[in-house]
Scaffold this active site. Structure first.
Site, short mmCIF file in Angstrom:
data_model
loop_
_atom_site.label_atom_id
_atom_site.label_comp_id
_atom_site.label_asym_id
_atom_site.label_seq_id
_atom_site.Cartn_x
_atom_site.Cartn_y
_atom_site.Cartn_z
N ASP A 10 0.84 -1.19 0.00
CA ASP A 10 0.00 0.00 0.00
C ASP A 10 0.88 1.25 0.00
O ASP A 10 2.05 1.20 0.41
CB ASP A 10 -0.89 -0.03 1.25
CG ASP A 10 -1.72 1.22 1.40
OD1 ASP A 10 -2.47 1.55 0.45
OD2 ASP A 10 -1.63 1.87 2.46
N ASP A 12 -0.38 5.27 0.45
CA ASP A 12 -0.71 6.33 1.40
C ASP A 12 -1.00 5.76 2.78
O ASP A 12 -1.86 4.90 2.95
CB ASP A 12 -1.92 7.12 0.91
CG ASP A 12 -2.01 8.50 1.53
OD1 ASP A 12 -1.21 8.79 2.43
OD2 ASP A 12 -2.87 9.28 1.11
#
Length: 268
Positions: A10, A12
């Site tokens: 991932d 952010d």
């Protein structure tokens, strides 16, 4: 046989917050590249093309190539193209979504009469009442409603802003039609990423900071999950138990820093 160490990472909240790099993000990605461990940057954000995402990461000192980026826009376009090659789609989103739709051989619908095969909606920071009315009318006319990702909130330098899921909720309220959701935690994005990596779910670990998207995506798609548990991520030590109950899943692994994630990745 492909490596069993493939990773989906991932962005952010995991590798950066806004424009600030999370400590250890550069060392982690450099180590993965040096050791030849296959991975993809996996993002629900539909706004930017892979080239733009890679450029942003490099500007923060995190080495990245466009081919290492997997977005919900890419998966959404592939989903539509697989179901109906050359289909028409009314696009309610930004440049990353338009680029992905074009790259998949789909046609953007801009007509004032008739209807497209799909209404595809992502984050759109120029969303308006007029766009809501137009998208809703096309869905009511029979266009299939596809939502790039369900995120209700979008982190920004100025704080939290409405995400693609919030805009999608307004369309769902207007039409009574539930969209096909592409992004995490949907297995659609995950399976698309598995195919890009050339591995099966059992060979992958997803790494992220969000129990509701990253960790639930791992559970729903059959791969392992590693929760990055910090005070700055979506899931923190203080709300972990509540997020476990809300998501209904447990992470397979938990680490507190990206340095710990790097040590784990290199030790396997």
């Amino acid at each position: 046989m492909q490596s069993r160490n493939a990773l989906l990472i991932d962005l952010d909240g995991t590798l950066y917050h806004g424009e600030r790099r999370v400590p250890g993000a550069d060392e982690l990605i450099t180590a993965l590249d040096e050791q030849g461990i296959p991975f993809l940057f996996l993002t629900n954000n539909s706004s930017a093309a892979p080239e733009t995402v890679a450029l942003r990461l490099n500007k923060m000192g995190i080495p990245a190539k466009p081919e290492q980026v997997c977005t919900s826009s890419m998966a959404a376009a592939a989903y539509m193209a697989a179901r109906k090659p050359g289909a028409s789609a009314a696009i309610f989103g930004e440049s990353g979504l338009r680029g992905a739709v074009a790259a998949a051989g789909l046609t953007e619908f801009t007509g004032q009469t008739g209807k497209p095969d799909y209404v595809i909606q992502g984050i759109d920071r120029e969303f308006s009442y007029e766009k809501l009315a137009r998208a809703g009318s096309l869905i009511l006319a029979g266009a299939e409603f596809v939502l790039t990702n369900p995120d209700l909130l979008l982190p920004s330098e100025g704080g939290l802003m409405p995400g693609a899921g919030t805009l999608g909720a307004s369309l769902e309220a207007m039409t009574g039609v539930k969209p096909t959701v592409i992004g995490k935690p949907s297995p659609i994005l995950m399976n698309f990423a598995f195919n890009l990596l050339g591995v099966g779910a059992s060979q992958v670990t997803i790494i992220g900071d969000n129990m509701m998207t990253d960790i639930k995506a791992g559970a729903d798609s059959g791969c392992r999950s590693l929760l990055l548990l910090t005070e700055e991520g979506v899931t923190t030590p203080g709300n972990l138990e509540r997020h476990k109950k809300l998501s209904g899943v447990e992470p397979d692994l938990v680490r507190s820093t990206l340095q710990e994630v790097r040590e784990w990745a290199l030790s396997r």
